[in-house]
Scaffold this motif. Structure first.
Motif, PDB file in Angstrom:
ATOM      1  N   GLU A 251      21.635  -9.657 -44.470  1.00  0.00           N
ATOM      2  CA  GLU A 251      20.218 -10.040 -44.568  1.00  0.00           C
ATOM      3  C   GLU A 251      20.012 -11.536 -44.360  1.00  0.00           C
ATOM      4  O   GLU A 251      19.232 -12.190 -45.059  1.00  0.00           O
ATOM      5  CB  GLU A 251      19.631  -9.577 -45.902  1.00  0.00           C
ATOM      6  CG  GLU A 251      19.666  -8.066 -46.077  1.00  0.00           C
ATOM      7  CD  GLU A 251      19.112  -7.603 -47.400  1.00  0.00           C
ATOM      8  OE1 GLU A 251      17.882  -7.553 -47.556  1.00  0.00           O
ATOM      9  OE2 GLU A 251      19.938  -7.293 -48.298  1.00  0.00           O
TER      10      GLU A 251
ATOM     11  N   THR B 143      19.517  -1.058 -45.482  1.00  0.00           N
ATOM     12  CA  THR B 143      19.122  -0.103 -46.524  1.00  0.00           C
ATOM     13  C   THR B 143      20.155   1.009 -46.672  1.00  0.00           C
ATOM     14  O   THR B 143      20.541   1.375 -47.789  1.00  0.00           O
ATOM     15  CB  THR B 143      17.755   0.516 -46.178  1.00  0.00           C
ATOM     16  OG1 THR B 143      16.863  -0.503 -45.745  1.00  0.00           O
ATOM     17  CG2 THR B 143      17.168   1.246 -47.365  1.00  0.00           C
TER      18      THR B 143
ATOM     19  N   ARG C 106      20.993   4.328 -40.435  1.00  0.00           N
ATOM     20  CA  ARG C 106      20.756   2.887 -40.326  1.00  0.00           C
ATOM     21  C   ARG C 106      19.848   2.532 -39.141  1.00  0.00           C
ATOM     22  O   ARG C 106      19.180   1.491 -39.159  1.00  0.00           O
ATOM     23  CB  ARG C 106      22.090   2.149 -40.195  1.00  0.00           C
ATOM     24  CG  ARG C 106      23.008   2.301 -41.392  1.00  0.00           C
ATOM     25  CD  ARG C 106      24.321   1.572 -41.172  1.00  0.00           C
ATOM     26  NE  ARG C 106      24.115   0.137 -41.170  1.00  0.00           N
ATOM     27  CZ  ARG C 106      24.957  -0.750 -40.639  1.00  0.00           C
ATOM     28  NH1 ARG C 106      26.049  -0.321 -40.028  1.00  0.00           N
ATOM     29  NH2 ARG C 106      24.700  -2.028 -40.692  1.00  0.00           N
TER      30      ARG C 106
ATOM     31  N   THR D 120      17.417  -4.069 -50.785  1.00  0.00           N
ATOM     32  CA  THR D 120      17.208  -5.033 -49.706  1.00  0.00           C
ATOM     33  C   THR D 120      15.914  -5.793 -49.967  1.00  0.00           C
ATOM     34  O   THR D 120      15.073  -5.374 -50.761  1.00  0.00           O
ATOM     35  CB  THR D 120      17.102  -4.333 -48.337  1.00  0.00           C
ATOM     36  OG1 THR D 120      15.986  -3.442 -48.352  1.00  0.00           O
ATOM     37  CG2 THR D 120      18.367  -3.562 -48.021  1.00  0.00           C
TER      38      THR D 120
ATOM     39  N   TRP E 211      12.870  -0.357 -48.067  1.00  0.00           N
ATOM     40  CA  TRP E 211      13.522   0.027 -49.322  1.00  0.00           C
ATOM     41  C   TRP E 211      12.548   0.845 -50.149  1.00  0.00           C
ATOM     42  O   TRP E 211      11.386   0.487 -50.249  1.00  0.00           O
ATOM     43  CB  TRP E 211      13.971  -1.195 -50.132  1.00  0.00           C
ATOM     44  CG  TRP E 211      14.783  -0.779 -51.320  1.00  0.00           C
ATOM     45  CD1 TRP E 211      14.341  -0.552 -52.596  1.00  0.00           C
ATOM     46  CD2 TRP E 211      16.179  -0.468 -51.309  1.00  0.00           C
ATOM     47  NE1 TRP E 211      15.371  -0.130 -53.381  1.00  0.00           N
ATOM     48  CE2 TRP E 211      16.519  -0.071 -52.625  1.00  0.00           C
ATOM     49  CE3 TRP E 211      17.170  -0.490 -50.333  1.00  0.00           C
ATOM     50  CZ2 TRP E 211      17.806   0.303 -52.968  1.00  0.00           C
ATOM     51  CZ3 TRP E 211      18.451  -0.113 -50.676  1.00  0.00           C
ATOM     52  CH2 TRP E 211      18.761   0.267 -51.990  1.00  0.00           C
TER      53      TRP E 211
ATOM     54  N   GLY F  17      15.044  -0.724 -39.228  1.00  0.00           N
ATOM     55  CA  GLY F  17      14.624  -1.285 -40.512  1.00  0.00           C
ATOM     56  C   GLY F  17      15.379  -0.736 -41.702  1.00  0.00           C
ATOM     57  O   GLY F  17      15.267  -1.268 -42.817  1.00  0.00           O
ATOM     58  N   THR F  18      16.156   0.334 -41.487  1.00  0.00           N
ATOM     59  CA  THR F  18      17.002   0.869 -42.562  1.00  0.00           C
ATOM     60  C   THR F  18      18.471   0.509 -42.342  1.00  0.00           C
ATOM     61  O   THR F  18      19.349   1.087 -42.980  1.00  0.00           O
ATOM     62  CB  THR F  18      16.860   2.404 -42.649  1.00  0.00           C
ATOM     63  OG1 THR F  18      17.093   2.972 -41.352  1.00  0.00           O
ATOM     64  CG2 THR F  18      15.475   2.805 -43.123  1.00  0.00           C
ATOM     65  N   ASN F  19      18.732  -0.465 -41.477  1.00  0.00           N
ATOM     66  CA  ASN F  19      20.111  -0.826 -41.144  1.00  0.00           C
ATOM     67  C   ASN F  19      20.890  -1.242 -42.392  1.00  0.00           C
ATOM     68  O   ASN F  19      21.980  -0.723 -42.656  1.00  0.00           O
ATOM     69  CB  ASN F  19      20.102  -1.951 -40.106  1.00  0.00           C
ATOM     70  CG  ASN F  19      21.467  -2.233 -39.545  1.00  0.00           C
ATOM     71  OD1 ASN F  19      22.353  -2.686 -40.254  1.00  0.00           O
ATOM     72  ND2 ASN F  19      21.644  -1.949 -38.261  1.00  0.00           N
TER      73      ASN F  19
ATOM     74  N   ASN G  72      23.838 -10.243 -40.065  1.00  0.00           N
ATOM     75  CA  ASN G  72      22.588  -9.505 -40.194  1.00  0.00           C
ATOM     76  C   ASN G  72      22.662  -8.422 -41.257  1.00  0.00           C
ATOM     77  O   ASN G  72      21.672  -8.162 -41.948  1.00  0.00           O
ATOM     78  CB  ASN G  72      22.184  -8.908 -38.846  1.00  0.00           C
ATOM     79  CG  ASN G  72      21.589  -9.956 -37.923  1.00  0.00           C
ATOM     80  OD1 ASN G  72      21.080 -10.981 -38.380  1.00  0.00           O
ATOM     81  ND2 ASN G  72      21.660  -9.721 -36.626  1.00  0.00           N
ATOM     82  N   THR G  73      23.825  -7.779 -41.434  1.00  0.00           N
ATOM     83  CA  THR G  73      23.967  -6.834 -42.530  1.00  0.00           C
ATOM     84  C   THR G  73      23.940  -7.566 -43.869  1.00  0.00           C
ATOM     85  O   THR G  73      23.697  -6.957 -44.909  1.00  0.00           O
ATOM     86  CB  THR G  73      25.267  -6.010 -42.372  1.00  0.00           C
ATOM     87  OG1 THR G  73      25.227  -5.340 -41.107  1.00  0.00           O
ATOM     88  CG2 THR G  73      25.423  -4.965 -43.457  1.00  0.00           C
TER      89      THR G  73
ATOM     90  N   SER H  63      12.940  -5.576 -44.615  1.00  0.00           N
ATOM     91  CA  SER H  63      13.788  -4.384 -44.531  1.00  0.00           C
ATOM     92  C   SER H  63      13.159  -3.269 -45.367  1.00  0.00           C
ATOM     93  O   SER H  63      12.491  -3.534 -46.375  1.00  0.00           O
ATOM     94  CB  SER H  63      15.186  -4.715 -45.064  1.00  0.00           C
ATOM     95  OG  SER H  63      15.978  -3.566 -45.185  1.00  0.00           O
TER      96      SER H  63
END
Length: 306
Positions: A54, A257, A247, A273, A279, A253-255, A51-52, A277
């Motif tokens: 994307e 980012t 994060r 991103t 950005w 949603g900024t994980n 998931n990091t 996500s």
């Protein structure tokens, strides 16, 4: 080169970002310094298409390219865990591509379909396993709605070696562990800040996005937890908690980012991103990130690690 899979599973599963270029296309080669630093720091199990990374913003073809490229960059220096998922046919295609690339195990994302059934998920996991030719499997559970018995049916599938537990429910984890085979490895799937309470229940190892930016700190936290030194682990976590707080904003949603913004700040630009996500970071978020980087001297740490 043979790898100790059980040691890797109980270590740090380092979730690599997916770099993009100025045109928004994947740019795998930007990961070279990130991977080199993570491996040199001692990260046990690099993960592509997590998931990091994307995963849900990538096409299946892009995910296949990423697993091939990352496997080449690792060049057997560490075992590779490859994320697979989405619709069954896409998941099977990616499982085959991951096996062909030389991945050591699969991380099967929990199906996001709104009409998931526990027994249908069993069929899904078996089909993905078969498509890979029988690679070992780490299940990735982001919710525990199927309950201990449903999770037990998944863990009884041949080839399932472990579960990344990514729900903040330690008591549910304990119930699932009690219902499942004793040889299943349970891993904290909520990164460093949740590792101590889940370790207390019996999980070992943890996922990490921090390894893209500060792998040395992740390795130190893991060593403290494995030594049973919760005081030291919590002290080390305290210094990086601001990063995880950034994060977690905007409904997570900024994980990614936060990770990519930090990489840019320390001179390892992996691009922005992709939507949905967030950005870029907002000004308050950027100020907090700058403080985190300065307080921990991350630019100099990065230069010292090269």
């Amino acid at each position: 080169m043979a790898h100790d899979l059980e040691k890797a599973l109980t270590g740090i599963s380092g979730i690599l970002v997916t770099p993009f270029d100025e045109a928004g296309e994947i740019a795998p080669q930007k990961l070279v310094p990130v991977i080199d630093r993570a491996v040199n720091a001692g990260v046990h199990f690099p993960v592509v298409n997590g998931n990091t990374g994307e995963f849900y913003a990538l096409t299946t073809d892009e995910a296949c390219t990423m697993v091939r490229e990352v496997a080449g960059m690792l060049d057997q220096r560490a075992p590779l865990l490859a994320g697979v998922g989405r619709g069954l046919r896409d998941a099977c295609a990616l499982a085959r591509a991951s096996a062909d690339a030389g991945a050591d195990a699969l991380m099967i994302h929990q199906p996001p379909d709104p009409f998931v059934s526990p027994r249908g998920t069993v069929d899904y996991v078996r089909a993905v396993r078969d498509a890979s030719g029988g690679l070992p499997i780490m299940l990735y559970l982001r919710n525990d709605a199927m309950g201990p018995e449903g999770i037990a049916r998944l863990c009884e599938i041949e080839g399932v070696k472990g579960v990344k537990w990514a729900t903040p429910h330690p008591l549910n984890l304990a119930a699932a562990m009690d219902a499942c085979p004793d040889d299943i490895v349970w891993v904290c799937g909520l990164a460093e800040v949740w590792a101590p309470p889940l370790y207390a229940v019996g999980a070992r190892g943890f996922t990490s996005g921090l390894i893209n930016v500060w792998p040395e700190r992740s390795v130190a936290i893991h060593a403290a937890l494995d030594a049973g030194d919760y005081t030291k682990a919590n002290r080390l976590i305290k210094d990086m908690r601001m990063f995880e707080d950034i994060r977690a904003q905007e409904q997570n949603g900024t994980n990614v980012t936060g990770v990519k913004a930090a990489l840019m700040a320390i001179g390892q630009d992996c691009g922005p991103t992709r939507a949905p996500s967030a950005w870029p970071l907002t000004e308050p978020q950027k100020k907090a990130l700058d403080t985190f980087i300065a307080d921990n001297d991350l630019i100099n740490l990065k230069e010292a690690a090269v």
